[in-house]
Design a protein around this motif. Structure first.
Motif, mmCIF file in Angstrom:
data_model
loop_
_atom_site.group_PDB
_atom_site.id
_atom_site.type_symbol
_atom_site.label_atom_id
_atom_site.label_comp_id
_atom_site.label_asym_id
_atom_site.label_seq_id
_atom_site.Cartn_x
_atom_site.Cartn_y
_atom_site.Cartn_z
ATOM 1 N N ARG A 1 0.729 -1.057 0.025
ATOM 2 C CA ARG A 1 0.064 -0.009 -0.044
ATOM 3 C C ARG A 1 0.702 1.174 -0.151
ATOM 4 O O ARG A 1 1.912 1.333 0.870
ATOM 5 N N ALA A 2 0.542 2.262 -0.786
ATOM 6 C CA ALA A 2 1.163 3.448 -0.891
ATOM 7 C C ALA A 2 0.504 4.233 0.224
ATOM 8 O O ALA A 2 -0.686 4.491 0.080
ATOM 9 N N PRO B 1 -0.109 7.654 3.300
ATOM 10 C CA PRO B 1 -0.452 8.907 3.289
ATOM 11 C C PRO B 1 0.870 9.763 2.470
ATOM 12 O O PRO B 1 0.621 10.836 2.232
ATOM 13 N N SER C 1 2.716 9.159 0.372
ATOM 14 C CA SER C 1 3.135 8.883 -1.035
ATOM 15 C C SER C 1 2.505 10.126 -2.080
ATOM 16 O O SER C 1 1.552 10.966 -1.733
ATOM 17 N N ASP D 1 0.953 11.275 -5.678
ATOM 18 C CA ASP D 1 -0.301 10.984 -6.276
ATOM 19 C C ASP D 1 -0.065 9.706 -7.291
ATOM 20 O O ASP D 1 -0.853 8.811 -7.313
ATOM 21 N N GLU E 1 2.407 7.345 -7.245
ATOM 22 C CA GLU E 1 2.744 6.228 -6.453
ATOM 23 C C GLU E 1 1.062 5.688 -5.923
ATOM 24 O O GLU E 1 0.901 4.438 -5.960
ATOM 25 N N PHE E 2 0.240 6.479 -5.369
ATOM 26 C CA PHE E 2 -0.822 5.936 -4.997
ATOM 27 C C PHE E 2 -1.868 5.452 -6.057
ATOM 28 O O PHE E 2 -2.536 4.445 -5.957
ATOM 29 N N TYR F 1 -0.576 2.337 -6.948
ATOM 30 C CA TYR F 1 -1.019 1.072 -5.959
ATOM 31 C C TYR F 1 -2.663 0.612 -6.389
ATOM 32 O O TYR F 1 -2.655 -0.541 -5.965
ATOM 33 N N LEU F 2 -3.172 1.635 -6.592
ATOM 34 C CA LEU F 2 -4.684 1.476 -6.758
ATOM 35 C C LEU F 2 -5.014 0.611 -8.200
ATOM 36 O O LEU F 2 -5.835 -0.338 -8.107
#
Lengths: 189, 109
Positions: free
Chosen positions: B28-29, B31, B33, B35, B37-38, B41-42
């Motif tokens: 999980r990326a 808080p 991280s 945008d 990276e997140f 991850y998603l």
């Protein structure tokens, strides 16, 4: 096509299929390796042994079924559920666990006859050969489209539990699989 | 049709007893991280032709999550292992190296 049958009357084919009277069922979750929990479960169920992985300790109406590494299903006469829960609560006080009366969640069936394994083999992907599912073992799997658990409960007899909401469906499945003329002879002795 | 060994209850579980859980070992990326990276991850997933690592749940059996390593092209199963790890066991990686020389999956090889 499933045969339409009245599940209160039972069905006769090359095996007999019947729904059993409501049984007391208790889900017990916790650390199954703990001696304290093992003793409490045996006392609540009224059986003399504790099952290992995939094990089923069956003594008539009473049983402890291994459901997962941290879950058991305890079977006992329906009238004794309250007492059994009380025993569990007292014995496991202060120990992390969960014990719940789930008697109404599932229906219980029996398939009896020389080819009882065949009836199950037609409906489940699980290996139900005598080597893979001997007495003293329980298997959770599915029967056609619904989850179920089954275990040998005596010579040529299996007990099966499935969710009560699909009990009609499960009964018709078993009755259809056991219909005369549908013998396969795979497990013939 | 896949048949996977459930490392918890020990049975050989048919694919129809299992529920797929997508790619394994996602990290999980948090808080802190960016945008990008997140978003990775998603949404960014491996879709290899060959060695793949997946999560599966023995949904109609013991109900536990576990990991499986398999080949998406041949359906060969290299092995299954418990869920409480962040990367595949070394012994399993060694098996895959033997069977599929030169394979790569994210930063594993």
């Amino acid at each position: 096509m499933l045969v339409k049958v009245d599940r209160r009357r039972g069905a006769e084919g090359f095996c007999s299929v019947s729904e059993l009277a409501p049984r007391g069922m208790i889900t017990l979750r916790g650390d199954l390796s703990a001696k304290k929990l093992q003793a409490a479960a045996m006392a609540a169920a009224g059986v003399k042994a504790f099952p290992g992985r995939l094990g089923a300790v069956v003594e008539g109406e009473r049983a402890i079924l291994w459901f997962s590494p941290d879950e058991l299903l305890i079977l006992c006469p329906k009238a004794e559920v309250g007492e059994a829960l009380e025993k569990l609560g007292k014995a496991l006080k202060g120990t992390h666990h969960l014990a719940a009366d789930v008697s109404d969640a599932r229906a219980i069936f029996a398939v009896a006859g020389k080819s009882a394994r065949e009836v199950l083999a037609k409906l489940t992907p699980a290996d139900v050969s005598p080597e893979a599912l001997p007495a003293g073992m329980v298997r959770r799997s599915r029967l056609a489209q619904v989850p179920a658990a089954f275990w040998p409960s005596g010579e040529d007899r299996f007990e099966i539990i499935a969710f009560r909401s699909v009990a009609d469906y499960v009964f018709e499945l078993l009755a259809t699989a056991a219909r005369t003329g549908g013998e396969v002879g795979w497990f013939a002795r | 049709m896949l048949i996977l060994h459930c490392p918890y209850c020990g049975v050989m579980a048919d694919e129809t007893e299992l529920a797929p859980g997508g790619e394994a070992h996602l990290r999980r990326a948090g808080p802190e991280s960016s945008d990008e990276e997140f978003m990775a991850y998603l949404f960014e997933r491996e879709n290899p032709r060959g060695v793949h690592f997946e999560r599966w749940r023995h949904a109609l059996g013991c109900g536990k999550w576990f990991h499986a390593a398999r080949d998406t092209a041949t359906l060969e199963v290299f092995g299954t292992y418990p869920a409480q790890v962040t990367e595949p066991p070394e012994a399993l990686l060694e098996t895959i190296r033997e069977k599929r020389p030169g394979w790569q999956w994210r930063d594993l090889k």
